[in-house]
Motif scaffolding. Sequence first.
Motif, mmCIF file in Angstrom:
data_model
loop_
_atom_site.group_PDB
_atom_site.id
_atom_site.type_symbol
_atom_site.label_atom_id
_atom_site.label_comp_id
_atom_site.label_asym_id
_atom_site.label_seq_id
_atom_site.Cartn_x
_atom_site.Cartn_y
_atom_site.Cartn_z
ATOM 1 N N GLN A 72 0.831 -1.208 0.000
ATOM 2 C CA GLN A 72 0.000 0.000 0.000
ATOM 3 C C GLN A 72 0.863 1.255 0.000
ATOM 4 O O GLN A 72 0.545 2.239 -0.676
ATOM 5 C CB GLN A 72 -0.935 -0.006 1.208
ATOM 6 N N VAL A 73 1.963 1.220 0.746
ATOM 7 C CA VAL A 73 2.876 2.368 0.776
ATOM 8 C C VAL A 73 3.486 2.587 -0.603
ATOM 9 O O VAL A 73 3.563 3.723 -1.087
ATOM 10 C CB VAL A 73 3.976 2.174 1.848
ATOM 11 N N LEU A 74 3.920 1.504 -1.253
ATOM 12 C CA LEU A 74 4.491 1.636 -2.594
ATOM 13 C C LEU A 74 3.462 2.169 -3.588
ATOM 14 O O LEU A 74 3.785 2.992 -4.449
ATOM 15 C CB LEU A 74 5.029 0.291 -3.076
ATOM 16 N N THR A 75 2.232 1.716 -3.483
ATOM 17 C CA THR A 75 1.184 2.196 -4.377
ATOM 18 C C THR A 75 0.923 3.680 -4.150
ATOM 19 O O THR A 75 0.797 4.461 -5.107
ATOM 20 C CB THR A 75 -0.108 1.387 -4.173
ATOM 21 N N MET A 76 0.850 4.081 -2.893
ATOM 22 C CA MET A 76 0.635 5.497 -2.582
ATOM 23 C C MET A 76 1.796 6.351 -3.108
ATOM 24 O O MET A 76 1.600 7.414 -3.700
ATOM 25 C CB MET A 76 0.507 5.661 -1.066
ATOM 26 N N ARG A 77 3.015 5.863 -2.899
ATOM 27 C CA ARG A 77 4.199 6.580 -3.363
ATOM 28 C C ARG A 77 4.194 6.697 -4.890
ATOM 29 O O ARG A 77 4.506 7.751 -5.445
ATOM 30 C CB ARG A 77 5.435 5.821 -2.883
ATOM 31 N N SER A 78 3.806 5.610 -5.576
ATOM 32 C CA SER A 78 3.803 5.663 -7.035
ATOM 33 C C SER A 78 2.692 6.568 -7.560
ATOM 34 O O SER A 78 2.870 7.256 -8.570
ATOM 35 C CB SER A 78 3.670 4.261 -7.609
ATOM 36 N N ASP A 79 1.555 6.629 -6.878
ATOM 37 C CA ASP A 79 0.495 7.546 -7.283
ATOM 38 C C ASP A 79 0.932 8.999 -7.122
ATOM 39 O O ASP A 79 0.631 9.841 -7.975
ATOM 40 C CB ASP A 79 -0.778 7.286 -6.475
ATOM 41 N N HIS A 80 1.643 9.290 -6.034
ATOM 42 C CA HIS A 80 2.149 10.660 -5.839
ATOM 43 C C HIS A 80 3.167 11.036 -6.912
ATOM 44 O O HIS A 80 3.180 12.160 -7.398
ATOM 45 C CB HIS A 80 2.775 10.820 -4.454
ATOM 46 N N LEU A 81 4.019 10.081 -7.289
ATOM 47 C CA LEU A 81 4.999 10.362 -8.342
ATOM 48 C C LEU A 81 4.300 10.622 -9.666
ATOM 49 O O LEU A 81 4.675 11.536 -10.405
ATOM 50 C CB LEU A 81 5.980 9.199 -8.473
ATOM 51 N N GLN A 83 1.358 11.894 -10.017
ATOM 52 C CA GLN A 83 0.753 13.224 -9.921
ATOM 53 C C GLN A 83 1.783 14.327 -10.169
ATOM 54 O O GLN A 83 1.452 15.381 -10.706
ATOM 55 C CB GLN A 83 0.098 13.421 -8.554
ATOM 56 N N GLU A 84 3.033 14.073 -9.792
ATOM 57 C CA GLU A 84 4.099 15.046 -10.042
ATOM 58 C C GLU A 84 4.484 15.105 -11.521
ATOM 59 O O GLU A 84 4.948 16.134 -11.997
ATOM 60 C CB GLU A 84 5.342 14.700 -9.208
ATOM 61 N N PHE A 85 4.323 13.982 -12.231
ATOM 62 C CA PHE A 85 4.690 13.896 -13.639
ATOM 63 C C PHE A 85 3.512 13.365 -14.444
ATOM 64 O O PHE A 85 3.554 12.258 -14.996
ATOM 65 C CB PHE A 85 5.905 12.979 -13.813
ATOM 66 N N PRO A 86 2.433 14.150 -14.574
ATOM 67 C CA PRO A 86 1.208 13.638 -15.212
ATOM 68 C C PRO A 86 1.335 13.424 -16.714
ATOM 69 O O PRO A 86 0.526 12.711 -17.300
ATOM 70 C CB PRO A 86 0.171 14.718 -14.895
ATOM 71 N N ARG A 87 2.330 14.010 -17.362
ATOM 72 C CA ARG A 87 2.421 13.856 -18.819
ATOM 73 C C ARG A 87 2.991 12.501 -19.229
ATOM 74 O O ARG A 87 2.920 12.124 -20.383
ATOM 75 C CB ARG A 87 3.233 14.981 -19.441
ATOM 76 N N TYR A 88 3.546 11.761 -18.271
ATOM 77 C CA TYR A 88 4.077 10.434 -18.569
ATOM 78 C C TYR A 88 2.999 9.368 -18.346
ATOM 79 O O TYR A 88 2.070 9.562 -17.582
ATOM 80 C CB TYR A 88 5.292 10.127 -17.695
ATOM 81 N N VAL A 93 5.196 4.995 -14.972
ATOM 82 C CA VAL A 93 5.693 5.725 -13.802
ATOM 83 C C VAL A 93 5.460 4.901 -12.538
ATOM 84 O O VAL A 93 6.349 4.798 -11.684
ATOM 85 C CB VAL A 93 5.006 7.109 -13.694
ATOM 86 N N ARG A 94 4.303 4.305 -12.416
ATOM 87 C CA ARG A 94 4.016 3.491 -11.219
ATOM 88 C C ARG A 94 4.914 2.271 -11.153
ATOM 89 O O ARG A 94 5.437 1.933 -10.089
ATOM 90 C CB ARG A 94 2.551 3.077 -11.216
ATOM 91 N N ASP A 95 5.125 1.584 -12.278
ATOM 92 C CA ASP A 95 6.004 0.417 -12.270
ATOM 93 C C ASP A 95 7.431 0.804 -11.914
ATOM 94 O O ASP A 95 8.107 0.098 -11.171
ATOM 95 C CB ASP A 95 5.982 -0.289 -13.629
ATOM 96 N N TYR A 96 7.885 1.930 -12.449
ATOM 97 C CA TYR A 96 9.238 2.390 -12.122
ATOM 98 C C TYR A 96 9.355 2.692 -10.629
ATOM 99 O O TYR A 96 10.305 2.283 -9.967
ATOM 100 C CB TYR A 96 9.594 3.641 -12.929
ATOM 101 N N CYS A 97 8.382 3.386 -10.105
ATOM 102 C CA CYS A 97 8.429 3.775 -8.697
ATOM 103 C C CYS A 97 8.393 2.555 -7.786
ATOM 104 O O CYS A 97 9.106 2.495 -6.781
ATOM 105 C CB CYS A 97 7.272 4.708 -8.385
ATOM 106 N N LYS A 98 7.593 1.570 -8.137
ATOM 107 C CA LYS A 98 7.506 0.372 -7.292
ATOM 108 C C LYS A 98 8.767 -0.477 -7.382
ATOM 109 O O LYS A 98 9.080 -1.221 -6.463
ATOM 110 C CB LYS A 98 6.288 -0.455 -7.686
ATOM 111 N N SER A 99 9.496 -0.379 -8.483
ATOM 112 C CA SER A 99 10.697 -1.198 -8.629
ATOM 113 C C SER A 99 11.947 -0.496 -8.106
ATOM 114 O O SER A 99 13.010 -1.094 -8.056
ATOM 115 C CB SER A 99 10.904 -1.563 -10.096
ATOM 116 N N ASP A 100 11.841 0.752 -7.703
ATOM 117 C CA ASP A 100 12.997 1.525 -7.262
ATOM 118 C C ASP A 100 12.910 1.772 -5.764
ATOM 119 O O ASP A 100 12.243 2.698 -5.324
ATOM 120 C CB ASP A 100 13.032 2.859 -8.021
ATOM 121 N N PRO A 101 13.554 0.935 -4.943
ATOM 122 C CA PRO A 101 13.432 1.089 -3.493
ATOM 123 C C PRO A 101 14.111 2.347 -2.979
ATOM 124 O O PRO A 101 14.974 2.918 -3.636
ATOM 125 C CB PRO A 101 14.097 -0.162 -2.932
ATOM 126 N N PHE A 102 13.739 2.743 -1.772
ATOM 127 C CA PHE A 102 14.309 3.938 -1.151
ATOM 128 C C PHE A 102 15.818 3.799 -1.019
ATOM 129 O O PHE A 102 16.330 2.766 -0.641
ATOM 130 C CB PHE A 102 13.726 4.142 0.244
#
Length: 129
Positions: A72-81, A83-88, A93-102
């Motif tokens: 759920q945290v990863l999903t929330m983080r990817s949704d926020h990302l 929102q920051e880059f809506p043209r992509y 963007v969500r798959d990239y964010c979920k595959s890139d750990p902190f």
Amino acid sequence: NFTDKDFAIWFATEHVMVELPPPDEIDTVWKVGTWTWNWMEPIIGTWSFVLLALQLVRSNMSMIDAKPWHEQVLTMRSDHLHQEFPRYEREIVRDYCKSDPFGRDTFRVRLGYPANSVIPLNRFSAGPG
């Protein structure tokens, strides 16, 4: 010289706040163990049950395809990302964010890789070149 018996007596009086038994009831290692177990067992049993219940909940969540907390945290983080880059594209963007750990970027940069590189990194790789 601080023995196990001294430590048990100190812990019981300072933190557990129980009365000390007569000296003849705690004169051997086994009697001290039995005495300390009497006030340790309830909290150990309670926390063991809590951990067991949490494992059961997590197992049942995965059986019904519910997302565990970290997912759920990863999903929330990817949704926020996104929102920051809506043209992509949203899913990319969500798959990239979920595959890139902190914190991965700084670790890879220390090894000489460019930030956000897709080079697999494991304990056997020595870095570039």
